[in-house]
Design an enzyme around this catalytic site. Structure first.
Site, PDB file in Angstrom:
ATOM      1  N   GLY B  46       0.960  -1.186   0.124  1.00  0.00           N
ATOM      2  CA  GLY B  46      -0.330   0.002   0.009  1.00  0.00           C
ATOM      3  C   GLY B  46       0.967   1.445   0.072  1.00  0.00           C
ATOM      4  O   GLY B  46       1.928   1.184   0.390  1.00  0.00           O
ATOM      5  N   THR B  47       0.260   2.431  -0.559  1.00  0.00           N
ATOM      6  CA  THR B  47       0.981   3.457  -0.850  1.00  0.00           C
ATOM      7  C   THR B  47       0.890   4.445   0.253  1.00  0.00           C
ATOM      8  O   THR B  47       1.143   4.784   1.220  1.00  0.00           O
ATOM      9  CB  THR B  47       1.393   3.653  -2.356  1.00  0.00           C
ATOM     10  OG1 THR B  47       0.014   3.689  -2.828  1.00  0.00           O
ATOM     11  CG2 THR B  47       1.944   2.667  -2.971  1.00  0.00           C
TER      12      THR B  47
END
Lengths: 227, 271
Positions: B46-47
């Site tokens: 996830g960013t």
């Protein structure tokens, strides 16, 4: 070497039951009854911090009568049981039935194997969207479990209060009537006025989001039933 | 006896339910060798996430994309989770470990509240998260990192507060804003230029969403607003009155307006 005294199993169980009942009958009572929007818990409790009623999970609540230290540890064990199950599976898989069974098992084991039985009576209730699916379980000191409909009472003068409720209870009451009935029922048993500071009140409210449990604090209580 | 912590209860009684064991291959602990680096690429990450303070409290937001190496793993990942009425956690790092930690943290706070009959203080919650991250350190050393941002409204101080963390559980409080994840630096650049203290809510929301948009423009791992599928970053406001989600329509409107403005200024440049 002296021989140990022989005590028959019947005698031993009877003694334990009497001991537990004696402890419980000294305590105050808790009423649980179904009303229009859910399930009402009403306890006669002079302490504002040592609770007898508690949230267990999204739709499940707990009430304990008898010896505080004993039902408090049962309450905590119940919350751990529920949170663990909800974590391992899903929130919907946590049910009052499995919790009540777990309580029944451990109370039963303690009653038959330990010298001192627990002096407690507990209630586990679960609310559902349709009122006829509501569940109320009453578990006794010896693990005896029963499911109740409409209303039930645990603690000191449970039988007398039940008789009082039997004549006056009707299903689908609004909260205000349910509260008034509970107060009358408890007052009838002790023959004296109950101060609002001594009332511990909570509901499982069907209209709430995820967590259905809500305490009704003294300000709200006064607003609903008048002082 | 355990204390009122669900996490401690699990670690002492059901350690197999927590993924804290160290990955091994033929008895060797997996670290930075080639096969391990290869397998890490096949795990979704996830960013970008961010949090910023504003007049009424604190905003916490995140994009929706998860990536596996250079591939999109998922477009609809939720990175911002409500913890209780006054706090939320946003997560970046290995998606599986992150989502698991967010879920466990939610249960942890609720568990404490039910057992003790009262809420933890915001500092108490932030510390607990730090302990849980420390427990994840063996996995983090092998690449399964979890880097959260924790934000909440402190009812005793009457203000929003932001905590950032490193993989060892180090906890640092931020006084204005913070953003992390692969596009975190880009989002921070936008916030740095445009942030001011005590912004009103609508301005703060626009700025947070714009920072995420800039991160998506510069960083390949961050997802921008997806107008075709109708997928937008998510954002929560935590105020004195409690936590609230910003509805999708509002987010869509903000983005449409922002894109229109950018198109206009772009055309001017060309002339």
């Amino acid at each position: 070497m002296p021989l140990p005294y022989y005590v028959s199993p019947e005698q031993m169980m009877q003694d334990k039951a009497e001991y537990a009942q004696k402890g419980i009958s000294k305590g105050r009572s808790i009423i649980v009854l179904e009303y229009q929007d859910g399930i009402l818990f009403f306890a006669d409790n002079p302490s504002s911090s040592l609770n007898k009623i508690s949230e267990v999970y999204d739709r499940i609540a707990f009430a304990g009568a008898g010896k505080y230290s004993e039902f408090e540890s049962l309450r905590k064990a119940g919350i751990r049981h529920a949170d663990l199950k909800g974590y391992a599976y899903s929130r919907e898989d946590v049910t009052a039935k499995s919790l009540a069974n777990a309580y029944s098992q451990s109370l039963g084991t303690i009653f038959s194997q330990e010298i001192k039985p627990l002096e407690v009576e507990i209630l586990v209730a679960e609310i559902h969207d349709s009122p006829d699916k509501n569940e109320i379980y009453r578990i006794l000191y010896d693990g005896n479990i029963s499911d109740e409909k409409g209303y039930t009472v645990i603690g000191g003068r449970a039988d007398a209060i039940k008789i009082f409720l039997k004549e006056r209870y009707s299903s689908n009451m609004p909260l205000k009537d349910a509260l008034k009935l509970s107060i009358e029922a408890l007052e009838s048993a002790v023959n004296m006025k109950l101060a609002q500071e001594n009332m511990e009140v909570a509901v499982l409210d069907r209209n709430k989001n995820r967590r259905k449990f809500r305490r009704i604090k003294i300000d709200e209580l006064t607003a609903i039933i008048g002082s | 006896m355990w204390n009122s912590s669900f996490y401690d209860f699990l670690t002492s009684q059901y350690p197999n339910m927590l993924s804290q064991s160290v990955l091994k291959y033929d008895g060797e602990i997996l670290t930075n060798n080639a096969s391990h680096n290869e397998s890490i690429k096949n795990i979704p990450f996830g960013t970008t996430i961010l949090a910023m303070k504003y007049r009424d409290g604190v905003i916490i937001a995140g994009d929706r994309m998860a990536t596996e190496g250079y591939q999109v793993a998922a477009r609809r990942v939720e990175k911002v989770y409500r913890c209780d009425d006054y706090s939320a956690i946003a997560i970046s790092g290995a998606a599986g470990a992150c989502i698991e930690m967010a879920r466990l943290f939610q249960i942890e706070l609720e568990h404490y509240e039910k057992l003790e009959g009262m809420h933890l203080t915001l500092d108490g919650k932030a510390n607990k998260l730090s302990l849980m991250l420390r427990g994840n350190l063996p996995l983090a050393m092998q690449g399964l990192i979890v880097i959260p941002i924790f934000a909440g409204y402190d009812l005793s101080k009457n203000e929003g507060r932001i905590y950032k963390y490193d993989i060892t559980g180090g906890r640092y409080e931020e006084t204005e804003y913070y953003s992390t994840g692969s596009g975190g630096k880009d989002a921070r650049s936008t916030l740095k230029k445009l942030y001011s203290a005590d912004m009103p809510e609508d301005k703060a929301i626009s700025l947070a969403l714009e920072a995420l948009y800039d991160a998506a423009e510069e960083d390949i791992g961050t997802g921008g607003p997806d107008m075709i599928r109708g997928i937008y970053p998510t954002l929560k406001m935590i105020r004195k009155t409690g936590i609230a989600d910003l509805d999708e329509e509002t987010i869509e409107t903000v983005y449409k307006r922002m894109i229109a403005n950018r198109q206009k200024s772009h055309k001017k440049e060309k002339l």
